[in-house]
Scaffold this motif. Structure first.
Motif, mmCIF file in Angstrom:
data_model
loop_
_atom_site.group_PDB
_atom_site.id
_atom_site.type_symbol
_atom_site.label_atom_id
_atom_site.label_comp_id
_atom_site.label_asym_id
_atom_site.label_seq_id
_atom_site.Cartn_x
_atom_site.Cartn_y
_atom_site.Cartn_z
ATOM 1 N N ALA A 138 0.830 -0.918 -0.096
ATOM 2 C CA ALA A 138 -0.086 0.112 -0.060
ATOM 3 C C ALA A 138 1.030 1.403 -0.277
ATOM 4 O O ALA A 138 0.770 2.083 -0.838
ATOM 5 C CB ALA A 138 -1.056 -0.191 0.958
ATOM 6 N N LEU A 139 2.127 1.002 0.713
ATOM 7 C CA LEU A 139 3.380 2.012 0.484
ATOM 8 C C LEU A 139 3.808 2.564 -1.102
ATOM 9 O O LEU A 139 4.424 3.506 -1.192
ATOM 10 C CB LEU A 139 4.189 1.955 2.067
ATOM 11 C CG LEU A 139 3.908 2.363 2.935
ATOM 12 C CD1 LEU A 139 4.532 1.738 4.186
ATOM 13 C CD2 LEU A 139 3.236 3.924 3.287
ATOM 14 N N VAL A 140 3.220 1.723 -1.740
ATOM 15 C CA VAL A 140 4.085 1.498 -2.664
ATOM 16 C C VAL A 140 4.085 2.752 -4.203
ATOM 17 O O VAL A 140 4.655 3.939 -4.387
ATOM 18 C CB VAL A 140 3.871 0.121 -3.840
ATOM 19 C CG1 VAL A 140 4.304 0.722 -5.306
ATOM 20 C CG2 VAL A 140 4.551 -0.887 -3.006
ATOM 21 N N PRO A 141 3.009 3.605 -3.718
ATOM 22 C CA PRO A 141 2.133 4.679 -4.298
ATOM 23 C C PRO A 141 2.703 5.634 -4.121
ATOM 24 O O PRO A 141 3.696 6.668 -4.814
ATOM 25 C CB PRO A 141 0.767 4.410 -4.948
ATOM 26 C CG PRO A 141 -0.006 3.314 -4.552
ATOM 27 C CD PRO A 141 1.729 1.985 -3.281
ATOM 28 N N PHE A 142 3.545 5.998 -1.858
ATOM 29 C CA PHE A 142 3.347 7.451 -1.975
ATOM 30 C C PHE A 142 5.061 6.869 -1.750
ATOM 31 O O PHE A 142 5.214 8.241 -2.509
ATOM 32 C CB PHE A 142 3.492 6.931 -0.279
ATOM 33 C CG PHE A 142 2.258 6.850 0.185
ATOM 34 C CD1 PHE A 142 1.162 8.572 0.321
ATOM 35 C CD2 PHE A 142 0.498 5.795 0.362
ATOM 36 C CE1 PHE A 142 -0.140 9.071 0.898
ATOM 37 C CE2 PHE A 142 -0.292 6.248 0.425
ATOM 38 C CZ PHE A 142 -0.782 7.614 0.427
ATOM 39 N N PHE A 143 5.145 5.870 -2.455
ATOM 40 C CA PHE A 143 7.340 5.467 -3.080
ATOM 41 C C PHE A 143 7.433 6.517 -3.653
ATOM 42 O O PHE A 143 8.237 7.142 -4.442
ATOM 43 C CB PHE A 143 7.859 4.572 -2.247
ATOM 44 C CG PHE A 143 7.552 4.429 -0.596
ATOM 45 C CD1 PHE A 143 8.359 4.939 0.461
ATOM 46 C CD2 PHE A 143 7.644 2.444 -0.342
ATOM 47 C CE1 PHE A 143 8.072 5.019 1.460
ATOM 48 C CE2 PHE A 143 7.512 2.827 1.098
ATOM 49 C CZ PHE A 143 7.451 3.578 2.077
ATOM 50 N N VAL A 144 6.818 5.847 -5.086
ATOM 51 C CA VAL A 144 6.584 6.276 -6.718
ATOM 52 C C VAL A 144 5.640 7.723 -6.630
ATOM 53 O O VAL A 144 6.731 8.420 -7.004
ATOM 54 C CB VAL A 144 5.914 5.564 -7.484
ATOM 55 C CG1 VAL A 144 6.093 6.132 -8.830
ATOM 56 C CG2 VAL A 144 6.254 4.109 -7.317
ATOM 57 N N ALA A 156 11.762 7.556 6.987
ATOM 58 C CA ALA A 156 12.665 7.158 6.413
ATOM 59 C C ALA A 156 13.123 8.588 5.075
ATOM 60 O O ALA A 156 12.116 8.462 4.517
ATOM 61 C CB ALA A 156 13.797 6.463 6.589
ATOM 62 N N GLN A 157 13.784 9.201 5.443
ATOM 63 C CA GLN A 157 14.034 10.282 3.923
ATOM 64 C C GLN A 157 15.225 9.642 2.921
ATOM 65 O O GLN A 157 15.069 9.596 2.122
ATOM 66 C CB GLN A 157 14.748 11.562 4.542
ATOM 67 C CG GLN A 157 14.036 12.509 5.213
ATOM 68 C CD GLN A 157 12.305 12.502 4.597
ATOM 69 O OE1 GLN A 157 12.334 12.879 3.445
ATOM 70 N NE2 GLN A 157 11.237 12.304 5.368
ATOM 71 N N SER A 158 16.230 8.881 2.972
ATOM 72 C CA SER A 158 17.088 8.453 2.272
ATOM 73 C C SER A 158 16.667 6.653 2.106
ATOM 74 O O SER A 158 15.530 5.918 2.864
ATOM 75 C CB SER A 158 18.610 7.902 3.025
ATOM 76 O OG SER A 158 18.476 6.521 3.507
ATOM 77 N N TYR A 159 16.826 5.951 0.471
ATOM 78 C CA TYR A 159 16.415 4.774 0.614
ATOM 79 C C TYR A 159 16.747 3.847 1.274
ATOM 80 O O TYR A 159 16.266 2.765 1.383
ATOM 81 C CB TYR A 159 17.113 4.385 -1.220
ATOM 82 C CG TYR A 159 15.931 3.301 -1.294
ATOM 83 C CD1 TYR A 159 14.616 3.303 -1.683
ATOM 84 C CD2 TYR A 159 17.138 2.016 -2.000
ATOM 85 C CE1 TYR A 159 14.760 1.698 -2.759
ATOM 86 C CE2 TYR A 159 16.574 1.063 -2.149
ATOM 87 C CZ TYR A 159 15.658 1.078 -3.353
ATOM 88 O OH TYR A 159 15.033 -0.198 -3.384
ATOM 89 N N ARG A 196 7.960 10.638 -3.377
ATOM 90 C CA ARG A 196 9.296 10.157 -3.520
ATOM 91 C C ARG A 196 10.561 9.199 -5.150
ATOM 92 O O ARG A 196 11.573 9.167 -4.928
ATOM 93 C CB ARG A 196 10.193 9.115 -2.447
ATOM 94 C CG ARG A 196 9.376 9.028 -0.902
ATOM 95 C CD ARG A 196 10.510 8.307 -0.002
ATOM 96 N NE ARG A 196 9.755 8.586 0.607
ATOM 97 C CZ ARG A 196 10.220 8.037 2.404
ATOM 98 N NH1 ARG A 196 10.966 7.117 2.249
ATOM 99 N NH2 ARG A 196 9.783 8.536 3.344
ATOM 100 N N SER A 197 9.844 10.032 -6.175
ATOM 101 C CA SER A 197 10.652 9.926 -7.043
ATOM 102 C C SER A 197 10.953 7.945 -6.737
ATOM 103 O O SER A 197 11.858 8.391 -8.361
ATOM 104 C CB SER A 197 11.445 10.659 -8.021
ATOM 105 O OG SER A 197 9.890 11.933 -7.243
ATOM 106 N N TYR A 198 10.124 6.918 -6.492
ATOM 107 C CA TYR A 198 11.588 5.843 -6.631
ATOM 108 C C TYR A 198 10.931 5.105 -7.883
ATOM 109 O O TYR A 198 9.979 5.090 -8.838
ATOM 110 C CB TYR A 198 11.227 4.476 -5.545
ATOM 111 C CG TYR A 198 11.555 5.484 -4.022
ATOM 112 C CD1 TYR A 198 12.798 6.372 -4.618
ATOM 113 C CD2 TYR A 198 11.282 5.101 -3.236
ATOM 114 C CE1 TYR A 198 13.336 6.101 -2.700
ATOM 115 C CE2 TYR A 198 11.556 5.337 -1.461
ATOM 116 C CZ TYR A 198 12.662 5.464 -2.250
ATOM 117 O OH TYR A 198 13.237 6.775 -0.569
#
Length: 363
Positions: free
Chosen positions: A23-29, A87-90, A32-34
Motif C-alpha cells: 500500500a505504501l508503494v504509490p506513496f514511494f513512487v 526515513a528520508q533516504s532509500y 519520493r520518485s522511486y
C-alpha cells in the motif's frame, strides 16, 4: 473459541504490516520518485528476510514454546513500517521495511502453533484465525490512505501486542501437541511449491495493482479501491474455503481454486472497464480459498513439526512472492506494467499441476 478469536484479531494487526508494504508503494513512487525497480527492492527487503527467517523461527518453536514472540514480533512489525515513513533516504527505508519483515516472520510460526492448540485441530477454527490475517491485509490500504507516511501506523501493533497477552496466559504453558501421524515430507514439498506459486501471483498483483488501476484510468482512489478489493476478497475466500473443504475435501478444493485463479488473473490483466474490479475480486477469492486449507494440510503432512509447517505455509504464503517482485518491476520499467503482469497468469496453473495427484494426509 475465545483464544482463537483473540489470535485472529492479533493476526489482523500483524498482517496490516504485510499489506502496508504494497500500500505504501504509490506513496514511494509519487512522493519520493522511486522507480518500479526501486519500490520492488523495498518489497524484496521485507519478503527476503521474512522468507529466510520464517522457517528458522518455525524450527525454534518446534523445540521450545516461545509465546512471548507474539507481542514482541507484533511491535517490531509495526515499528519498522512506521519508521519507514519517516526515513528520508532509500537505504533507511529499506532497512526499516526489512525490520518489519523480521517481526512478521517471528510472529507466524508461534501464532500458528498456538492457534492449532486453541482450535484443537479444527479446520473451521483455523479458518477464522487465517481470516484475521486477511482482514488485516484488507485494512492496510485504507489505513495507509488515511495516514500516509505517518508514525501513527504503529497503532495497530500496540493494539495487537496487548491482545496477545490473555492468550499467552491461557495457552503459554499448554505444552506441545503430540504428533498424530508420520511426517510426509514429499507431499509437504509439493504443497510448498504451490504455496510459492500462489505467493508470487498474489504479491506481484498486490505490489503493482494500484498503479495498474491508475494507468487504466481509475485514478489514485481507484487504485486504492483495487488493492482493497484484492485484500477484502481474501476474507470471503478464506471462509468459503473451509466450508467447501468440509464437503469435497481440502486437496480437491485447493486444486480447483488454482484453476479458477488462472482465468481470474487473466481477466485482471486483459479485461477493460469496470469488469477489472470483478476479476480482481475473483482473483482474490481464488487465491485465498486455499489459504487456511494449506496451513492445516501442511501441519497434517508434518505433524511432528507443526511450527515449521506453519511458518512455511502461513508465513511464506504471503512473503516469498516478494522475491520475484524486482523481476516484475524490472520488466515494467523496460516494457510495460501489463506485460510484466502477464507471467502471473501462469503461476496458479503451475500450482494446480504440482498438486494434481496430491492426496489427503494420512491421519
Amino acid at each position: 473459541m475465545r483464544p482463537v478469536m483473540l489470535l485472529a484479531v492479533g493476526h489482523a494487526c500483524v498482517d496490516i504490516y504485510q499489506g502496508a508494504v504494497a500500500a505504501l508503494v504509490p506513496f514511494f513512487v509519487l512522493e519520493r520518485s522511486y522507480t518500479y525497480a526501486a519500490v520492488s527492492g523495498i518489497v524484496l527487503a521485507a519478503s527476503l528476510l521474512s522468507s529466510v527467517a520464517q522457517p528458522l523461527f518455525g524450527m525454534l518453536t518446534d523445540r521450545w514454546s516461545l509465546p512471548w514472540l507474539l507481542p514482541v514480533s507484533t511491535l517490531l512489525g509495526g515499528t519498522g513500517i512506521a519508521l519507514s515513513g519517516l526515513a528520508q533516504s532509500y537505504s533507511w527505508t529499506v532497512f526499516f521495511v526489512a525490520l518489519s519483515g523480521i517481526g512478521v516472520a517471528a510472529y507466524h510460526p508461534e501464532s500458528a502453533r498456538l492457534a492449532r492448540i486453541a482450535s484443537r485441530g479444527s479446520h473451521t477454527a483455523m479458518g477464522w484465525f487465517s481470516l484475521g490475517g486477511n482482514v488485516g491485509f484488507a485494512l492496510a490500504p485504507l489505513l495507509v490512505a488515511a495516514l500516509g507516511l505517518s508514525p501513527f501506523l504503529v497503532l495497530p501493533a500496540l493494539v495487537g501486542s496487548v491482545l496477545c497477552l490473555p492468550v499467552l496466559r491461557l495457552r503459554g504453558s499448554a505444552g506441545r501437541v503430540a504428533p498424530s501421524g508420520l511426517d510426509d515430507p514429499a507431499s509437504f514439498v509439493r504443497l510448498s511449491v504451490a504455496v510459492v506459486c500462489r505467493s508470487i501471483t498474489f504479491i506481484g498483483l498486490s505490489t503493482f495493482i494500484a498503479l495498474y488501476a491508475q494507468q487504466r484510468g481509475f485514478g489514485g482512489f481507484g487504485g486504492a479501491v483495487a488493492l482493497f478489493v484484492l485484500y477484502l476478497g481474501g476474507a470471503v475466500g478464506t471462509v468459503l474455503g473451509g466450508r467447501l473443504a468440509n464437503r469435497w475435501g481440502r486437496v480437491a478444493v485447493v486444486r480447483w481454486s488454482y484453476l479458477v485463479s488462472v482465468v481470474a488473473v487473466a481477466g485482471v490483466v486483459f479485461v477493460p472497464g469496470w469488469l477489472f474490479y470483478v476479476f480482481v475480486a475473483l482473483t482474490s477469492m481464488g487465491l485465498y480459498v486455499p489459504f487456511s486449507l494449506q496451513v492445516t494440510l501442511g501441519q497434517d503432512y508434518l505433524p511432528g513439526r507443526v511450527g515449521t509447517a506453519g511458518g512455511i505455509t502461513l508465513g511464506l504464503t504471503v512473503s516469498v512472492g516478494g522475491l520475484a517482485s524486482p523481476v516484475v518491476g524490472g520488466i515494467a520499467d523496460a516494457v510495460s506494467l501489463q506485460v510484466a503482469l502477464m507471467p502471473l497468469i501462469v503461476m496458479p496453473g503451475v500450482a494446480w499441476w504440482v498438486l494434481r495427484s496430491l492426496r489427503e494426509p494420512r491421519l
